[in-house]
Write a protein that holds these residues in place. Sequence first.
Motif, PDB file in Angstrom:
ATOM      1  N   TYR A 170      20.930 -17.481 -35.989  1.00 40.39           N
ATOM      2  CA  TYR A 170      21.975 -18.080 -35.143  1.00 40.39           C
ATOM      3  C   TYR A 170      21.955 -17.450 -33.746  1.00 40.39           C
ATOM      4  O   TYR A 170      21.941 -18.144 -32.728  1.00 40.39           O
ATOM      5  CB  TYR A 170      23.335 -17.873 -35.804  1.00 40.39           C
ATOM      6  N   ASN A 171      21.941 -16.123 -33.699  1.00 41.41           N
ATOM      7  CA  ASN A 171      21.971 -15.435 -32.414  1.00 41.41           C
ATOM      8  C   ASN A 171      20.686 -15.643 -31.620  1.00 41.41           C
ATOM      9  O   ASN A 171      20.712 -15.717 -30.389  1.00 41.41           O
ATOM     10  CB  ASN A 171      22.216 -13.939 -32.621  1.00 41.41           C
ATOM     11  N   TYR A 172      19.560 -15.720 -32.312  1.00 46.88           N
ATOM     12  CA  TYR A 172      18.296 -15.968 -31.611  1.00 46.88           C
ATOM     13  C   TYR A 172      18.381 -17.272 -30.829  1.00 46.88           C
ATOM     14  O   TYR A 172      18.019 -17.335 -29.645  1.00 46.88           O
ATOM     15  CB  TYR A 172      17.133 -16.023 -32.605  1.00 46.88           C
ATOM     16  N   ILE A 173      18.845 -18.322 -31.492  1.00 38.10           N
ATOM     17  CA  ILE A 173      18.957 -19.627 -30.836  1.00 38.10           C
ATOM     18  C   ILE A 173      19.965 -19.569 -29.692  1.00 38.10           C
ATOM     19  O   ILE A 173      19.750 -20.134 -28.614  1.00 38.10           O
ATOM     20  CB  ILE A 173      19.345 -20.703 -31.858  1.00 38.10           C
ATOM     21  N   PRO A 192      14.748 -13.406 -25.681  1.00 34.73           N
ATOM     22  CA  PRO A 192      14.290 -13.679 -24.310  1.00 34.73           C
ATOM     23  C   PRO A 192      12.838 -13.302 -24.078  1.00 34.73           C
ATOM     24  O   PRO A 192      12.077 -14.053 -23.459  1.00 34.73           O
ATOM     25  CB  PRO A 192      15.243 -12.818 -23.456  1.00 34.73           C
ATOM     26  N   ALA A 193      12.443 -12.115 -24.606  1.00 38.07           N
ATOM     27  CA  ALA A 193      11.071 -11.650 -24.375  1.00 38.07           C
ATOM     28  C   ALA A 193      10.055 -12.512 -25.121  1.00 38.07           C
ATOM     29  O   ALA A 193       9.011 -12.886 -24.570  1.00 38.07           O
ATOM     30  CB  ALA A 193      10.947 -10.192 -24.807  1.00 38.07           C
ATOM     31  N   LEU A 194      10.322 -12.815 -26.390  1.00 41.35           N
ATOM     32  CA  LEU A 194       9.385 -13.608 -27.182  1.00 41.35           C
ATOM     33  C   LEU A 194       9.247 -15.021 -26.622  1.00 41.35           C
ATOM     34  O   LEU A 194       8.144 -15.580 -26.572  1.00 41.35           O
ATOM     35  CB  LEU A 194       9.847 -13.660 -28.638  1.00 41.35           C
ATOM     36  N   THR A 195      10.359 -15.602 -26.184  1.00 40.32           N
ATOM     37  CA  THR A 195      10.300 -16.937 -25.587  1.00 40.32           C
ATOM     38  C   THR A 195       9.436 -16.931 -24.334  1.00 40.32           C
ATOM     39  O   THR A 195       8.608 -17.827 -24.123  1.00 40.32           O
ATOM     40  CB  THR A 195      11.714 -17.441 -25.251  1.00 40.32           C
ATOM     41  N   GLY A 196       9.614 -15.909 -23.514  1.00 41.94           N
ATOM     42  CA  GLY A 196       8.787 -15.794 -22.314  1.00 41.94           C
ATOM     43  C   GLY A 196       7.310 -15.693 -22.650  1.00 41.94           C
ATOM     44  O   GLY A 196       6.456 -16.314 -21.986  1.00 41.94           O
ATOM     45  N   PHE A 197       6.981 -14.933 -23.681  1.00 40.79           N
ATOM     46  CA  PHE A 197       5.581 -14.804 -24.093  1.00 40.79           C
ATOM     47  C   PHE A 197       5.029 -16.138 -24.576  1.00 40.79           C
ATOM     48  O   PHE A 197       3.902 -16.522 -24.232  1.00 40.79           O
ATOM     49  CB  PHE A 197       5.470 -13.759 -25.202  1.00 40.79           C
ATOM     50  N   ILE A 198       5.818 -16.863 -25.392  1.00 42.45           N
ATOM     51  CA  ILE A 198       5.368 -18.159 -25.914  1.00 42.45           C
ATOM     52  C   ILE A 198       5.125 -19.139 -24.773  1.00 42.45           C
ATOM     53  O   ILE A 198       4.113 -19.851 -24.747  1.00 42.45           O
ATOM     54  CB  ILE A 198       6.400 -18.721 -26.910  1.00 42.45           C
ATOM     55  N   VAL A 199       6.061 -19.184 -23.814  1.00 41.05           N
ATOM     56  CA  VAL A 199       5.922 -20.104 -22.679  1.00 41.05           C
ATOM     57  C   VAL A 199       4.690 -19.752 -21.851  1.00 41.05           C
ATOM     58  O   VAL A 199       3.906 -20.628 -21.438  1.00 41.05           O
ATOM     59  CB  VAL A 199       7.192 -20.090 -21.811  1.00 41.05           C
ATOM     60  N   PHE A 228       9.732 -23.224 -32.517  1.00 38.18           N
ATOM     61  CA  PHE A 228       9.873 -21.936 -33.206  1.00 38.18           C
ATOM     62  C   PHE A 228      11.344 -21.629 -33.472  1.00 38.18           C
ATOM     63  O   PHE A 228      11.700 -21.159 -34.560  1.00 38.18           O
ATOM     64  CB  PHE A 228       9.240 -20.830 -32.365  1.00 38.18           C
ATOM     65  N   ALA A 229      12.212 -21.888 -32.487  1.00 41.30           N
ATOM     66  CA  ALA A 229      13.650 -21.678 -32.689  1.00 41.30           C
ATOM     67  C   ALA A 229      14.166 -22.557 -33.819  1.00 41.30           C
ATOM     68  O   ALA A 229      15.009 -22.136 -34.636  1.00 41.30           O
ATOM     69  CB  ALA A 229      14.412 -21.960 -31.399  1.00 41.30           C
ATOM     70  N   GLY A 230      13.663 -23.805 -33.900  1.00 42.35           N
ATOM     71  CA  GLY A 230      14.051 -24.699 -34.984  1.00 42.35           C
ATOM     72  C   GLY A 230      13.621 -24.182 -36.343  1.00 42.35           C
ATOM     73  O   GLY A 230      14.368 -24.266 -37.329  1.00 42.35           O
ATOM     74  N   ILE A 231      12.415 -23.616 -36.426  1.00 43.07           N
ATOM     75  CA  ILE A 231      11.926 -23.041 -37.688  1.00 43.07           C
ATOM     76  C   ILE A 231      12.831 -21.894 -38.138  1.00 43.07           C
ATOM     77  O   ILE A 231      13.142 -21.755 -39.330  1.00 43.07           O
ATOM     78  CB  ILE A 231      10.472 -22.569 -37.529  1.00 43.07           C
ATOM     79  N   LEU A 232      13.262 -21.077 -37.199  1.00 41.31           N
ATOM     80  CA  LEU A 232      14.160 -19.968 -37.537  1.00 41.31           C
ATOM     81  C   LEU A 232      15.479 -20.490 -38.112  1.00 41.31           C
ATOM     82  O   LEU A 232      16.032 -19.892 -39.052  1.00 41.31           O
ATOM     83  CB  LEU A 232      14.430 -19.108 -36.308  1.00 41.31           C
ATOM     84  N   ALA A 233      15.995 -21.580 -37.571  1.00 45.59           N
ATOM     85  CA  ALA A 233      17.231 -22.157 -38.093  1.00 45.59           C
ATOM     86  C   ALA A 233      17.053 -22.601 -39.545  1.00 45.59           C
ATOM     87  O   ALA A 233      17.955 -22.429 -40.377  1.00 45.59           O
ATOM     88  CB  ALA A 233      17.681 -23.331 -37.226  1.00 45.59           C
ATOM     89  N   ILE A 234      15.896 -23.149 -39.873  1.00 47.08           N
ATOM     90  CA  ILE A 234      15.615 -23.547 -41.257  1.00 47.08           C
ATOM     91  C   ILE A 234      15.581 -22.326 -42.160  1.00 47.08           C
ATOM     92  O   ILE A 234      16.131 -22.341 -43.273  1.00 47.08           O
ATOM     93  CB  ILE A 234      14.275 -24.308 -41.328  1.00 47.08           C
TER      94      ILE A 234
END
Length: 431
Positions: free
Chosen positions: A237-240, A376-383, A395-401
């Motif tokens: 939840y917090n990641y998203i 924030p850091a992981l998202t920046g790396f992915i982008v 990836f954020a959607g997978i975490l929600a699942i």
Amino acid sequence: MRKKYRWFILVLLFLAGVINYLDRAAISVVSPIISKDLEINAAEMGLIFSSFFIGYSLFNFVGGYSSDKLGPRRVMGYSMGIWSFFIALTAGAWNFSSLLIARTLFGFGEGPISSTTSKTINNWFPIKERAGALGIAYAGMPLGSALAGPLVGLLALHMGWRWSFVIISFIGIIWAIFWFKIARDTPRKHESVSNEECLEIESGSISNLLSEQKDVKMRTFLKHPTILFTALAFWTYNYILYFFLTWFPSYLTEAKGLSISEMSIVVMIPWIVGALGQALGGFFSNYIYMKTGKLLFSRKAIIVPCLLITAICISLTGVVDTATSSVVLMTFAIFALYLTSSIYWAIIQDTVASNNLGGVSGFTHLLANTSGIVAPALTGFIVQFTGDYTSAFIFAGILAIIGSVAVAIFVKPIILKKSLNIDVQMDKSIK
């Protein structure tokens, strides 16, 4: 009929949430001005943003544990006073290092709020009202984020960024004065609370039954799968949430072509709708409990489908073509996500002894908020690695699942075998 005093306490907790996120989001609003004034580059500003979570995550647990030992009234009041002081101290920053230190100390001050709010509601509300009360209290947080842009921005434009921090610090100090005057640790300690209201609050409380087990140590709860998997779902939840907070504005400007002024208005929409979801989630859960009599089921019935809806909407956000479609999908995602927000806290209240509630809530919140460092850091790396935002959204959607599955399968009643009588009562009530 005499008014129920607990609603005055809830109003103060709601306002504390507004102030909490108003203060927290203030630096993001004026960061372009601060960066230019103090000659801070983007990498350094990123470190300043992240530094908040160092103090904040640690004091999620310290504050929650302290509320068990010292009482939520003192912890909440002093916490508000301390973070208000450090938000004002931000105005005195003269370079990168001084701002970094002020922001870290500010995080220490804000750390106790959520777990101490949970402890206060556990003390002041009957079990049938707790999820709804948690929803209202925490609804102030996204509302504070929505207000930060226009309020702090207006102050900064007319009075300078330094004065904007000084002025919002006074709001917190005024709140703390009212809190110490109005609040007490428990209803029994307040002269204005009737005996009838005290009896209503104390009736049918599973946590109060469990608190009779004086020999149960906090570590018994901390290592239980129900707490750990609730923390895992809370982490997703917090990641998203932090992914949305830190990267969605950049996505709208860089990938969808919105101007800064357009983006500033548009990003308020998900926050406002999120505040509505925050308030409604607890009431929906309470309604299901009233209809079914199954307490834990009423919590899962909100978290499991809502995280799945979030997963679908946030994954689609990264692949649609227009900015309008992105904002609409993200608004649905944030609404569904915020419907679950108060339910993680409710699960802990339903399953943990009240004398350990603050510490366990704080520990769970600490684990959940490590996502504030990661997202924030992981998202920046992915982008940067992929060249676009699509993979980051998916990836954020997978975490929600993952969070949804964790709650559906692994979150179960905590049965403490040392007291069979209490276990039986708890097991019957919580299923």
